[in-house]
Design a protein around this motif. Structure first.
Motif, PDB file in Angstrom:
ATOM      1  N   ALA A   1       4.220   9.180   4.636  1.00  0.00           N
ATOM      2  CA  ALA A   1       3.558  10.313   5.282  1.00  0.00           C
ATOM      3  C   ALA A   1       2.292   9.881   6.017  1.00  0.00           C
ATOM      4  CB  ALA A   1       3.227  11.388   4.259  1.00  0.00           C
ATOM      5  N   GLY A   2       1.911   8.586   5.815  1.00  0.00           N
ATOM      6  CA  GLY A   2       0.787   8.069   6.601  1.00  0.00           C
ATOM      7  C   GLY A   2      -0.401   7.576   5.815  1.00  0.00           C
ATOM      8  N   PHE A   3      -0.223   7.266   4.524  1.00  0.00           N
ATOM      9  CA  PHE A   3      -1.357   6.866   3.699  1.00  0.00           C
ATOM     10  C   PHE A   3      -1.136   5.480   3.105  1.00  0.00           C
ATOM     11  CE2 PHE A   3      -1.060  11.410   3.937  1.00  0.00           C
ATOM     12  CZ  PHE A   3      -2.357  11.775   4.283  1.00  0.00           C
ATOM     13  N   ALA A   4      -2.226   4.744   2.923  1.00  0.00           N
ATOM     14  CA  ALA A   4      -2.139   3.376   2.422  1.00  0.00           C
ATOM     15  C   ALA A   4      -1.678   3.367   0.971  1.00  0.00           C
ATOM     16  CB  ALA A   4      -3.494   2.684   2.548  1.00  0.00           C
ATOM     17  N   LEU A   5      -0.700   2.528   0.667  1.00  0.00           N
ATOM     18  CA  LEU A   5      -0.153   2.463  -0.680  1.00  0.00           C
ATOM     19  C   LEU A   5      -1.233   2.112  -1.700  1.00  0.00           C
ATOM     20  CD1 LEU A   5       2.320   2.706  -2.469  1.00  0.00           C
ATOM     21  CD2 LEU A   5       2.890   0.332  -1.919  1.00  0.00           C
ATOM     22  N   GLN A   6      -2.110   1.183  -1.342  1.00  0.00           N
ATOM     23  CA  GLN A   6      -3.184   0.787  -2.258  1.00  0.00           C
ATOM     24  C   GLN A   6      -4.087   1.965  -2.602  1.00  0.00           C
ATOM     25  OE1 GLN A   6      -3.859  -2.567  -3.715  1.00  0.00           O
ATOM     26  NE2 GLN A   6      -4.823  -0.990  -4.958  1.00  0.00           N
ATOM     27  N   ASP A   7      -4.410   2.788  -1.609  1.00  0.00           N
ATOM     28  CA  ASP A   7      -5.256   3.960  -1.849  1.00  0.00           C
ATOM     29  C   ASP A   7      -4.550   4.958  -2.763  1.00  0.00           C
ATOM     30  OD1 ASP A   7      -7.152   2.847  -0.194  1.00  0.00           O
ATOM     31  OD2 ASP A   7      -6.597   4.052   1.558  1.00  0.00           O
TER      32      ASP A   7
END
Length: 497
Positions: A315-321
């Motif tokens: 959906a557009g978000f960093a996996l680490q975050d």
């Protein structure tokens, strides 16, 4: 101004045939208001009354009636595939009235895991400061404010109305459960589903679909949406190939991603460590390896979390975050919901199929140091074939088995108990038959010892018990806590001074 039936028939665009004072569509004749068009779906239980409902709608001011078959009423247009069209119609009507940017849609299908995955997606996105709606079995709304839902997937008109309302409230995303009924009946038609997730498939709803093959085909419809950009599939499931094939044959050519706890996949889980505080595992991707800490119990919740992380990432978000927030996740109510009492653990879960019950018991067996209990029943007016399979699953994986009532609905509870024991040898484990669910829970709380884990399965988040067609208030979580509190208040619960 009179309505042009020919325009309705020839076009799927509401704007082409909208008329003065048109107020949208309605499925319930009791709620029709002036200016609406009543959609008279053929009643499965009372088909002879469909025309009566249509006439009642006209009497209340409906502009016209659209039906699947010819009805002996005025202003009647027959559209045989109206079930497949009406969601798109309602969406176009709402947007024509007042355009609003709709939430980006993520949908989850599968026998087990739909509720938890959709809820976790919503939680993950909310933890990234994104307003996300969630729709499914445990409620509909923008977290944390959910309203009870009548169905896993609402009817097409209600669904479009809800999505429009959430968009007006500022929802940027919507994580929804896509049930097999909802997919086959076209309830999601009109939804621009961008990301689709498949968890697993096991025996359920055969009273409706007839065969597992037909059930799987209904699930696979989620991967055929023209709007689809990403397909996420549990590679470990027996029916994964059907879902992958549906995605591969989609002309939209969505990106296909797989996840697994057993084999090579785009997202592979390794080194799972279980504790009463949750799980810790490594997540290997093509570019990096991450360590994930989750408060959710169980192997299947590892799968559910990974599916949710992939969906949120796409959906557009960093996996680490996203992984940094997993320790804050709560999951869906009634899904492996834990109540602790001294050295005992009570777990309330919605598991109501043989496979789901096996998965939950297998998971809890990894944690228990003494005896594992299974308290469960089987719903009435549903697939009778799975009832002895549920009992056998409990006998195979639990030390103490309590057969009790679930939702008898309109069926004779004695028949349900008889079915649950057909061809089953209850002597292989310590077993009890306690018809009253409240008393069964009290028995388990009274007799469970230190180190025991007690699973209360089947109803999960439900706050009612349906008996003789009437819903009575009943909440497993409340009943367990009440029994625990009563035990601690009893003089016998305390050592002598």
């Amino acid at each position: 101004m009179s309505i042009s039936f020919q325009n309705i028939y020839r076009s799927s665009r509401v704007a082409d045939w909208m008329i003065q004072d048109f107020q949208g569509f309605q499925l319930d004749s009791r709620h029709v208001t002036a200016g609406q068009i009543f959609i008279a779906l053929t009643s499965l239980s009372q088909p002879e009354k469909t025309a009566q409902f249509a006439q009642a709608a006209l009497d209340q001011g409906a502009l016209a009636v659209i039906s699947e078959t010819e009805l002996a009423v005025a202003n009647n247009l027959v559209v045989p595939d109206v079930r497949q069209r009406m969601g798109q119609w309602q969406k176009q009507y709402l947007q024509a009235r007042q355009p609003v940017p709709l939430a980006r849609m993520l949908a989850v299908t599968g026998t087990n895991g739909k509720t938890t995955i959709s809820r976790l997606i919503a939680e993950l996105l909310m933890l990234q400061a994104q307003r996300c709606a969630v729709m499914g079995t445990t409620g509909n709304g923008i977290l944390p404010n959910l309203e009870a839902s009548t169905h896993t997937t609402l009817d097409a008109l209600q669904l479009q109305n809800a999505l429009y309302s959430y968009a007006q409230q500022g929802a940027k995303f919507a994580a929804i459960e896509a049930s097999s009924h909802g997919l086959e009946q076209g309830r999601l038609n009109g939804c621009d589903i961008e990301i689709a997730v498949y968890s697993n498939l096991s025996r359920d709803h055969l009273d409706y679909h007839g065969t597992l093959e037909a059930y799987a085909a209904a699930k696979a419809m989620l991967f055929q949406f023209a709007s689809l950009k990403v397909a996420i599939v549990n590679l470990d499931d027996e029916y994964a190939g059907i879902m992958l094939q549906a995605a591969q044959q989609n002309p939209a050519q969505p990106k296909i991603l797989t996840y697994s706890t057993q084999q090579a996949a785009d997202y592979q889980v390794q080194q799972i460590e279980y504790s009463l505080n949750g799980v810790r595992f490594h997540l290997q991707t093509a570019t990096a390896e991450y360590v994930v800490q989750s408060p959710l119990l169980g192997h299947f919740n590892v799968e559910n979390l990974v599916a949710s992380l992939i969906a949120a990432e796409q959906a557009g978000f960093a996996l680490q975050d996203l992984i940094h927030t997993t320790a804050q996740l709560k999951g869906a109510p009634g899904r492996m919901q834990v109540l602790r009492d001294a050295e005992r653990l009570f777990v309330v879960d919605y598991a109501h199929t043989p496979d789901a019950l096996i998965q939950v018991l297998q998971t809890l067996k990894r944690h228990v140091s003494a005896q594992l209990w299974a308290v469960f029943g089987c719903g009435g007016d549903r697939d009778r074939g799975k009832r002895p399979l549920m009992t056998q699953a409990a006998l195979d994986y639990a030390n103490v088995v309590l057969l009790t009532s679930d939702n008898p609905r309109t069926e004779d509870p004695l028949q349900i108990f008889a079915d649950m024991q057909t061809g089953v040898d209850l002597s292989v484990a310590q077993s009890h038959e306690i018809h009253d669910r409240r008393e069964a829970i009290k028995y388990a709380v009274k007799h469970a010892q230190s180190g025991d884990i007690v699973l209360i399965a089947g109803k999960g988040h439900e706050n009612y018990q349906e008996i003789d067609g009437v819903r009575h208030w009943f909440d497993d979580v409340v009943e367990v806590q009440s029994a625990i509190d009563a035990q601690h208040c009893s003089p016998s619960a305390y050592p002598a001074q």
